[in-house]
Design a protein around this motif. Structure first.
Motif, PDB file in Angstrom:
ATOM      1  N   LYS A   1      -3.222 -16.280   9.316  1.00  0.00           N
ATOM      2  CA  LYS A   1      -1.859 -15.806   9.563  1.00  0.00           C
ATOM      3  C   LYS A   1      -1.318 -15.348   8.220  1.00  0.00           C
ATOM      4  N   ARG A   2      -0.611 -14.238   8.209  1.00  0.00           N
ATOM      5  CA  ARG A   2      -0.075 -13.824   6.909  1.00  0.00           C
ATOM      6  C   ARG A   2       1.175 -12.967   7.083  1.00  0.00           C
ATOM      7  N   TYR A   3       2.018 -12.940   6.033  1.00  0.00           N
ATOM      8  CA  TYR A   3       3.077 -11.938   5.979  1.00  0.00           C
ATOM      9  C   TYR A   3       2.938 -11.207   4.658  1.00  0.00           C
ATOM     10  N   HIS A   4       3.420  -9.985   4.600  1.00  0.00           N
ATOM     11  CA  HIS A   4       3.183  -9.121   3.447  1.00  0.00           C
ATOM     12  C   HIS A   4       4.348  -8.145   3.333  1.00  0.00           C
ATOM     13  N   ILE A   5       4.963  -8.054   2.169  1.00  0.00           N
ATOM     14  CA  ILE A   5       6.019  -7.075   1.912  1.00  0.00           C
ATOM     15  C   ILE A   5       5.544  -6.159   0.796  1.00  0.00           C
ATOM     16  N   ALA A   6       5.484  -4.862   1.047  1.00  0.00           N
ATOM     17  CA  ALA A   6       4.996  -3.928   0.031  1.00  0.00           C
ATOM     18  C   ALA A   6       5.419  -2.506   0.385  1.00  0.00           C
ATOM     19  N   LYS A   7       5.212  -1.602  -0.580  1.00  0.00           N
ATOM     20  CA  LYS A   7       5.566  -0.197  -0.373  1.00  0.00           C
ATOM     21  C   LYS A   7       4.471   0.538   0.388  1.00  0.00           C
ATOM     22  N   VAL A   8       4.907   1.505   1.195  1.00  0.00           N
ATOM     23  CA  VAL A   8       3.986   2.436   1.853  1.00  0.00           C
ATOM     24  C   VAL A   8       4.545   3.836   1.659  1.00  0.00           C
ATOM     25  N   TYR A   9       3.727   4.849   1.987  1.00  0.00           N
ATOM     26  CA  TYR A   9       4.086   6.227   1.652  1.00  0.00           C
ATOM     27  C   TYR A   9       3.828   7.157   2.836  1.00  0.00           C
ATOM     28  N   ARG A  10       4.768   8.073   3.087  1.00  0.00           N
ATOM     29  CA  ARG A  10       4.626   9.049   4.158  1.00  0.00           C
ATOM     30  C   ARG A  10       4.975  10.436   3.629  1.00  0.00           C
ATOM     31  N   ARG A  11       4.136  11.406   3.927  1.00  0.00           N
ATOM     32  CA  ARG A  11       4.426  12.789   3.522  1.00  0.00           C
ATOM     33  C   ARG A  11       5.343  13.402   4.581  1.00  0.00           C
ATOM     34  N   ASP A  12       6.569  12.913   4.597  1.00  0.00           N
ATOM     35  CA  ASP A  12       7.526  13.243   5.649  1.00  0.00           C
ATOM     36  C   ASP A  12       8.706  13.987   5.042  1.00  0.00           C
ATOM     37  N   ASN A  13       9.561  14.545   5.901  1.00  0.00           N
ATOM     38  CA  ASN A  13      10.800  15.149   5.426  1.00  0.00           C
ATOM     39  C   ASN A  13      11.852  14.054   5.329  1.00  0.00           C
ATOM     40  N   PRO A  14      12.281  13.705   4.115  1.00  0.00           N
ATOM     41  CA  PRO A  14      13.224  12.597   3.967  1.00  0.00           C
ATOM     42  C   PRO A  14      14.551  12.885   4.665  1.00  0.00           C
ATOM     43  N   ALA A  15      15.109  11.849   5.262  1.00  0.00           N
ATOM     44  CA  ALA A  15      16.448  11.932   5.866  1.00  0.00           C
ATOM     45  C   ALA A  15      17.090  10.567   5.654  1.00  0.00           C
ATOM     46  N   MET A  16      17.845  10.436   4.567  1.00  0.00           N
ATOM     47  CA  MET A  16      18.357   9.123   4.150  1.00  0.00           C
ATOM     48  C   MET A  16      19.228   8.480   5.217  1.00  0.00           C
ATOM     49  N   THR A  17      20.082   9.302   5.883  1.00  0.00           N
ATOM     50  CA  THR A  17      20.993   8.728   6.876  1.00  0.00           C
ATOM     51  C   THR A  17      20.253   8.225   8.098  1.00  0.00           C
ATOM     52  N   ARG A  18      19.014   8.680   8.297  1.00  0.00           N
ATOM     53  CA  ARG A  18      18.226   8.229   9.447  1.00  0.00           C
ATOM     54  C   ARG A  18      17.167   7.205   9.026  1.00  0.00           C
ATOM     55  N   GLY A  19      17.222   6.787   7.778  1.00  0.00           N
ATOM     56  CA  GLY A  19      16.269   5.779   7.311  1.00  0.00           C
ATOM     57  C   GLY A  19      14.859   6.303   7.167  1.00  0.00           C
ATOM     58  N   ARG A  20      14.703   7.613   6.917  1.00  0.00           N
ATOM     59  CA  ARG A  20      13.359   8.193   6.737  1.00  0.00           C
ATOM     60  C   ARG A  20      13.149   8.501   5.264  1.00  0.00           C
ATOM     61  N   TYR A  21      12.094   7.936   4.694  1.00  0.00           N
ATOM     62  CA  TYR A  21      11.807   8.089   3.273  1.00  0.00           C
ATOM     63  C   TYR A  21      10.329   8.421   3.083  1.00  0.00           C
ATOM     64  N   ARG A  22      10.001   8.891   1.886  1.00  0.00           N
ATOM     65  CA  ARG A  22       8.592   9.126   1.552  1.00  0.00           C
ATOM     66  C   ARG A  22       7.967   7.892   0.913  1.00  0.00           C
ATOM     67  N   GLU A  23       8.788   7.064   0.331  1.00  0.00           N
ATOM     68  CA  GLU A  23       8.324   5.806  -0.269  1.00  0.00           C
ATOM     69  C   GLU A  23       9.289   4.719   0.198  1.00  0.00           C
ATOM     70  N   PHE A  24       8.753   3.687   0.842  1.00  0.00           N
ATOM     71  CA  PHE A  24       9.646   2.663   1.368  1.00  0.00           C
ATOM     72  C   PHE A  24       8.884   1.353   1.562  1.00  0.00           C
ATOM     73  N   TYR A  25       9.634   0.287   1.768  1.00  0.00           N
ATOM     74  CA  TYR A  25       9.052  -1.040   1.955  1.00  0.00           C
ATOM     75  C   TYR A  25       8.889  -1.357   3.438  1.00  0.00           C
ATOM     76  N   GLN A  26       7.808  -2.042   3.754  1.00  0.00           N
ATOM     77  CA  GLN A  26       7.619  -2.625   5.067  1.00  0.00           C
ATOM     78  C   GLN A  26       7.339  -4.115   4.899  1.00  0.00           C
ATOM     79  N   CYS A  27       7.724  -4.871   5.921  1.00  0.00           N
ATOM     80  CA  CYS A  27       7.397  -6.299   5.965  1.00  0.00           C
ATOM     81  C   CYS A  27       6.539  -6.527   7.194  1.00  0.00           C
ATOM     82  N   ASP A  28       5.313  -6.971   6.992  1.00  0.00           N
ATOM     83  CA  ASP A  28       4.366  -7.171   8.091  1.00  0.00           C
ATOM     84  C   ASP A  28       4.080  -8.647   8.310  1.00  0.00           C
ATOM     85  N   PHE A  29       3.846  -8.985   9.566  1.00  0.00           N
ATOM     86  CA  PHE A  29       3.351 -10.313   9.938  1.00  0.00           C
ATOM     87  C   PHE A  29       2.170 -10.107  10.875  1.00  0.00           C
ATOM     88  N   ASP A  30       1.058 -10.794  10.611  1.00  0.00           N
ATOM     89  CA  ASP A  30      -0.147 -10.609  11.425  1.00  0.00           C
ATOM     90  C   ASP A  30      -0.819 -11.939  11.723  1.00  0.00           C
TER      91      ASP A  30
END
Length: 469
Positions: free
Chosen positions: A108-137
């Motif tokens: 079992k683990r949790y992990h908080i780290a940056k991920v990257y998307r070659r997307d069109n950023p839209a700050m007001t919609r929470g869309r970024y090219r570099e951002f943090y995710q928190c995972d639990f598996d």
């Protein structure tokens, strides 16, 4: 071998001689001469071919073929040697690779780290090219749906605790989707691309989705209509039971397995007390290719925008599912490790919280500091340092401004800007009387507290557990 051993011994002795001469600070000419002899001996010795050198390298092209149509959002790079590399798209694929490399079958683990998307950023919609995710598996072989139910419980617990408004978790199963496509007449080669179209139903109308499937992806209109009859349905366990009786869907082995697991999942979700937050939604498709079973996605339930508040459009704030085949892709022998997990979009949640605080004209608190140690006159830095140290030792989150003689007004303004609720003020008169002036930043009320009682009073006001002596 004996000859090599003799040479190795000579090299060792000559090396010791060179080190000895350097320690004795012998002449440069003598040291240079002895170093020359050492190099000749090493040249005679040559490399030891019995000792192999292994260079561990990070596997390349790890992300290839894992994300379906979303692959276009991966940042592809090349290193100096021309090898294809990519920036991390999510935390799930690296986790699966880690399990395979370390032969782990249960974790079992949790992990908080940056991920990257070659997307069109839209700050007001929470869309970024570099951002943090928190995972639990949860990885491992367990009885069906118990880990899956726990993941959904955790997701609901997190979103409820964050107090970001009402939310709904949509649930589906990739096996149900695949079975549905099969009975509707979709060819195997088009399963994933049609999946991607269906997944857009939370953003656009069914007619737009149908036009894309027929006009862009070459699906027959009657096949699209059959799909539409299914994917526009949503509900709870009663919909699962209804589809278990569907004359066509119930005849498909994959769909039947998925529906059976969903029925069991709803039983566990009811026991966890979160079934009212879950909706079985046949339009949920989740475009990532690695999902093999249950899939889910949490969305906020939109409320009418209040005066001065922009409508929120951040999409899903959490998602996940079961990916039983991903670890086997990285294992040399193809050994599978069943896995299920969830991912929380950290920046998307921040966007929501910040927008709502701005609409309510509240400041975003950027510190957990409970009290600022301040001074009312000059030349009291030593007293401030002593008091802040006492508070730290007592477990109070305290700080002070890094100036010798800050103005009291500046110290109070800092508390207002940072959202610090209390100020412990030291003055010359307070020192004589053995008290500390404790000020509430919001109400501006001040009381004198005996120094020995200060810790307990701060804990009482900030809701910390009091010391029972």
């Amino acid at each position: 071998m004996a000859e090599r051993a003799a040479l190795e011994e000579l090299v060792k002795l000559q090396g010791e001689r060179v080190r000895g001469l350097k320690q004795q600070k012998a002449s440069a000419e003598l040291i240079e001469e002895e170093v020359g002899k050492l190099l000749k001996l090493k040249a005679q010795l040559g490399p030891d071919e019995s000792k192999q050198k292994f260079v561990l390298k990070t596997p390349k092209e790890t992300l290839t073929g894992k994300y379906g149509e979303d692959s276009k959002l991966i940042y592809d790079l090349k290193d100096q040697g021309g090898e294809l590399l990519s920036l991390r798209y999510d935390l799930t694929v690296p986790f699966a690779r880690y399990l395979a490399m370390n032969k782990l079958t249960n974790i079992k683990r949790y992990h908080i780290a940056k991920v990257y998307r070659r997307d069109n950023p839209a700050m007001t919609r929470g869309r970024y090219r570099e951002f943090y995710q928190c995972d639990f598996d949860i990885a491992g072989n367990f009885d069906p749906m118990i880990p899956d139910a726990e993941c959904l419980k955790i997701m609901c617990e997190i979103l409820s605790s964050l107090q970001i408004g009402d939310f709904l978790v949509k649930v589906n199963d990739r096996r149900i989707l695949d079975g549905m496509f099969a009975i509707c007449g979709v060819s195997d080669s088009k399963f994933r691309t049609i999946c991607s179209s269906v997944d857009k139903l939370d953003k656009v109308s069914w007619e737009e989705v149908k036009n894309e499937m027929v006009g862009e992806k070459g699906l027959a209109p009657e096949v699209a209509d059959r799909i539409g009859d299914y994917v526009q349905q949503h509900g709870g366990v009663s919909l699962v039971e209804q589809l278990l009786q569907d004359p066509k869907l119930s005849q498909n082995k994959q769909a039947l397995e998925g529906l059976g697991d969903l029925k069991l999942l709803f039983e566990y979700l009811t026991l966890f007390g979160i079934d009212d937050k879950i909706s079985f939604d046949l339009s949920l498709a989740r475009g990532l290719d690695y999902y093999t079973g249950v899939i889910y996605e949490a969305v906020l339930l939109q409320t009418p925008a209040q005066a001065g508040e922009e409508p929120l459009g951040v999409g899903s704030v959490a998602a996940g599912g079961r990916y039983d085949g991903l670890v086997g892709m990285f294992d040399p022998k193809g050994r599978k490790v069943p896995c299920v997990g969830l991912s929380i979009g950290v920046e998307r949640i921040f966007s929501i919280v910040e927008q709502r605080l701005e609409a309510l004209e509240e400041k975003v608190r950027t510190t957990e500091t409970q009290v600022l140690v301040a001074s009312a006159q000059k030349k009291l830095l030593e007293e401030r340092l002593k008091l802040v140290s006492e508070l730290w030792d007592a477990g109070i989150k305290a700080e002070l401004l890094y100036k010798k003689n800050p103005k009291l007004l500046n110290q109070l303004q800092y508390c207002e800007e940072a959202g610090i609720p209390l100020v412990a003020i030291i003055g010359e008169q307070e020192l004589k009387d053995g008290v500390i002036k404790l000020r509430s930043v919001t109400s501006r009320e001040e009381v004198n507290v005996r120094r020995e009682d200060l810790v307990e009073e701060i804990k009482r006001r900030t809701g910390q557990p009091l010391c029972i002596c």
